[in-house]
Design an enzyme around this catalytic site. Structure first.
Site, PDB file in Angstrom:
ATOM      1  N   GLY A  12       0.774  -1.241   0.000  1.00 34.03           N
ATOM      2  CA  GLY A  12       0.000   0.000   0.000  1.00 34.03           C
ATOM      3  C   GLY A  12       0.799   1.281   0.000  1.00 34.03           C
ATOM      4  O   GLY A  12       0.290   2.324   0.410  1.00 34.03           O
ATOM      5  N   ASN A  14       1.779   3.052  -2.644  1.00 32.94           N
ATOM      6  CA  ASN A  14       1.178   3.997  -3.593  1.00 32.94           C
ATOM      7  C   ASN A  14      -0.109   4.586  -3.025  1.00 32.94           C
ATOM      8  O   ASN A  14      -0.369   5.777  -3.170  1.00 32.94           O
ATOM      9  CB  ASN A  14       0.919   3.324  -4.943  1.00 32.94           C
ATOM     10  CG  ASN A  14       2.152   3.314  -5.812  1.00 32.94           C
ATOM     11  OD1 ASN A  14       2.578   4.353  -6.312  1.00 32.94           O
ATOM     12  ND2 ASN A  14       2.767   2.148  -5.961  1.00 32.94           N
ATOM     13  N   ARG A  66     -15.054 -14.215 -11.884  1.00 38.37           N
ATOM     14  CA  ARG A  66     -14.393 -12.909 -11.760  1.00 38.37           C
ATOM     15  C   ARG A  66     -15.435 -11.782 -11.752  1.00 38.37           C
ATOM     16  O   ARG A  66     -15.362 -10.839 -10.970  1.00 38.37           O
ATOM     17  CB  ARG A  66     -13.421 -12.739 -12.934  1.00 38.37           C
ATOM     18  CG  ARG A  66     -12.558 -11.504 -12.839  1.00 38.37           C
ATOM     19  CD  ARG A  66     -11.533 -11.448 -13.941  1.00 38.37           C
ATOM     20  NE  ARG A  66     -10.618 -12.569 -13.959  1.00 38.37           N
ATOM     21  CZ  ARG A  66      -9.633 -12.759 -13.074  1.00 38.37           C
ATOM     22  NH1 ARG A  66      -9.438 -11.886 -12.115  1.00 38.37           N
ATOM     23  NH2 ARG A  66      -8.851 -13.808 -13.149  1.00 38.37           N
ATOM     24  N   MET A  95      -3.677  -7.051  -6.982  1.00 32.65           N
ATOM     25  CA  MET A  95      -3.141  -8.157  -7.779  1.00 32.65           C
ATOM     26  C   MET A  95      -4.238  -9.020  -8.417  1.00 32.65           C
ATOM     27  O   MET A  95      -4.208 -10.241  -8.317  1.00 32.65           O
ATOM     28  CB  MET A  95      -2.218  -9.024  -6.905  1.00 32.65           C
ATOM     29  CG  MET A  95      -1.040  -8.265  -6.327  1.00 32.65           C
ATOM     30  SD  MET A  95      -0.010  -7.467  -7.578  1.00 32.65           S
ATOM     31  CE  MET A  95       0.831  -8.899  -8.232  1.00 32.65           C
ATOM     32  N   ARG A  96      -5.190  -8.349  -9.027  1.00 32.51           N
ATOM     33  CA  ARG A  96      -6.239  -9.097  -9.705  1.00 32.51           C
ATOM     34  C   ARG A  96      -6.548  -8.436 -11.045  1.00 32.51           C
ATOM     35  O   ARG A  96      -6.450  -7.217 -11.169  1.00 32.51           O
ATOM     36  CB  ARG A  96      -7.532  -9.099  -8.861  1.00 32.51           C
ATOM     37  CG  ARG A  96      -7.507 -10.021  -7.672  1.00 32.51           C
ATOM     38  CD  ARG A  96      -8.864  -9.965  -6.974  1.00 32.51           C
ATOM     39  NE  ARG A  96      -9.961 -10.355  -7.839  1.00 32.51           N
ATOM     40  CZ  ARG A  96     -10.353 -11.618  -8.028  1.00 32.51           C
ATOM     41  NH1 ARG A  96      -9.760 -12.596  -7.387  1.00 32.51           N
ATOM     42  NH2 ARG A  96     -11.359 -11.893  -8.848  1.00 32.51           N
ATOM     43  N   ILE A  97      -6.960  -9.266 -11.977  1.00 34.13           N
ATOM     44  CA  ILE A  97      -7.399  -8.720 -13.266  1.00 34.13           C
ATOM     45  C   ILE A  97      -8.854  -8.290 -13.109  1.00 34.13           C
ATOM     46  O   ILE A  97      -9.661  -8.980 -12.476  1.00 34.13           O
ATOM     47  CB  ILE A  97      -7.222  -9.778 -14.377  1.00 34.13           C
ATOM     48  CG1 ILE A  97      -5.719 -10.013 -14.590  1.00 34.13           C
ATOM     49  CG2 ILE A  97      -7.898  -9.346 -15.676  1.00 34.13           C
ATOM     50  CD1 ILE A  97      -5.386 -11.193 -15.469  1.00 34.13           C
ATOM     51  N   ASN A 112      -4.584   2.825 -13.034  1.00 31.89           N
ATOM     52  CA  ASN A 112      -3.632   1.867 -12.461  1.00 31.89           C
ATOM     53  C   ASN A 112      -2.223   2.427 -12.590  1.00 31.89           C
ATOM     54  O   ASN A 112      -1.959   3.272 -13.452  1.00 31.89           O
ATOM     55  CB  ASN A 112      -3.719   0.547 -13.240  1.00 31.89           C
ATOM     56  CG  ASN A 112      -2.780  -0.520 -12.708  1.00 31.89           C
ATOM     57  OD1 ASN A 112      -2.619  -0.691 -11.497  1.00 31.89           O
ATOM     58  ND2 ASN A 112      -2.118  -1.235 -13.609  1.00 31.89           N
ATOM     59  N   HIS A 114       1.727   1.107 -13.190  1.00 29.98           N
ATOM     60  CA  HIS A 114       2.489  -0.066 -13.608  1.00 29.98           C
ATOM     61  C   HIS A 114       3.981   0.276 -13.559  1.00 29.98           C
ATOM     62  O   HIS A 114       4.386   1.333 -14.064  1.00 29.98           O
ATOM     63  CB  HIS A 114       2.081  -0.470 -15.031  1.00 29.98           C
ATOM     64  CG  HIS A 114       2.793  -1.690 -15.496  1.00 29.98           C
ATOM     65  ND1 HIS A 114       2.456  -2.952 -15.066  1.00 29.98           N
ATOM     66  CD2 HIS A 114       3.844  -1.840 -16.321  1.00 29.98           C
ATOM     67  CE1 HIS A 114       3.281  -3.822 -15.611  1.00 29.98           C
ATOM     68  NE2 HIS A 114       4.135  -3.183 -16.381  1.00 29.98           N
ATOM     69  N   ASP A 150      -2.816  -4.157 -18.868  1.00 31.65           N
ATOM     70  CA  ASP A 150      -1.925  -2.988 -18.901  1.00 31.65           C
ATOM     71  C   ASP A 150      -1.924  -2.287 -20.264  1.00 31.65           C
ATOM     72  O   ASP A 150      -0.879  -1.844 -20.748  1.00 31.65           O
ATOM     73  CB  ASP A 150      -0.477  -3.393 -18.533  1.00 31.65           C
ATOM     74  CG  ASP A 150      -0.397  -4.004 -17.141  1.00 31.65           C
ATOM     75  OD1 ASP A 150      -1.150  -3.570 -16.252  1.00 31.65           O
ATOM     76  OD2 ASP A 150       0.417  -4.931 -16.943  1.00 31.65           O
TER      77      ASP A 150
END
Ligand code: GRF
Length: 205
Positions: A12, A14, A66, A95-97, A112, A114, A150
């Protein structure tokens, strides 16, 4: 004022930099909730200590699809006022799509960070990928989330030079410093309605 929801899975840092910047730089957005898919995410304690509401939507052992998981997340976001009309969702080490349903409902309202200069080194272990490739520069990218991995329109990037002798750890550390600088800046731009999306491009006014 816009309502901000931050999704995390771990450390956490960020998230913390965004929350601190909101206070310090008076970014016109209300930190409404921090949601983690893991109950033991360190970031939850940080958010709590900063007076932000926390929620866990546990993904481990979740039997549904999902889309069903994301439906739960969207429900929590809405309960805190982070709606497709009045919200911004920041993924910060989540950490999930994200499902296409979530992306569609919060179109151009999910961003997001990256740890690479997209479109180079998408996916996991980007710093390791950059080193293995022999790149001379890497960095970080804040982008809108679309249905791909991404691949959404880029909002901001920062470049970090790769030094000889860099390890995954040393490079990650220097990239992280830049992440903490540009992610809050991107939130600020969004909150002040200064970002327009035009196809793959974003226009910052
Ligand atoms: C960061 O490197 C971010 O770029 C990536 O995951 C990491 C999360 O770190 N998406 P933290 O939880 O924000 O400290």
């Amino acid at each position: 004022m816009l309502n901000l929801g931050i999704l995390i899975s771990g450390r956490g840092s960020n998230m913390e930099s965004i929350l601190r910047s909101i206070k310090r730089k008076k970014i016109p957005i209300r930190p409404a909730v921090v949601i983690s898919n893991k109950p033991d995410a360190k970031g939850l304690k940080i958010a709590e200590s900063m007076g932000v509401s926390i929620e866990v939507v546990e993904s481990k052992g979740f039997a549904g699809s999902r889309a069903e998981y994301d439906k739960r997340v969207m429900k929590v976001l809405s309960e805190y006022g982070v709606t497709p009309k009045n919200g911004l969702v920041c993924l910060a080490g989540f950490m999930r799509i994200i499902s296409p349903e979530f992306v569609k409902r919060y179109k151009n309202r999910i961003i997001n960070i990256h740890p690479a200069l997209l479109p180079s080194f998408p996916g996991l272990d980007s710093q390791k990928q950059a080193l293995a490739y022999g790149a001379k520069y890497s960095g970080c990218t804040v982008h809108f989330v679309d249905a791909g991995m991404d691949t959404g329109p880029i909002i901001m990037q920062a470049v970090v030079r790769i030094k000889e002798g860099d390890t995954e750890e040393s490079l990650s550390k220097r990239i992280l410093r830049e992440e903490h600088r540009i992610y809050p800046e991107a939130v600020n731009l969004f909150a002040r309605k200064k970002i327009t999306v035009s196809g793959r491009r974003t226009i910052i006014s």
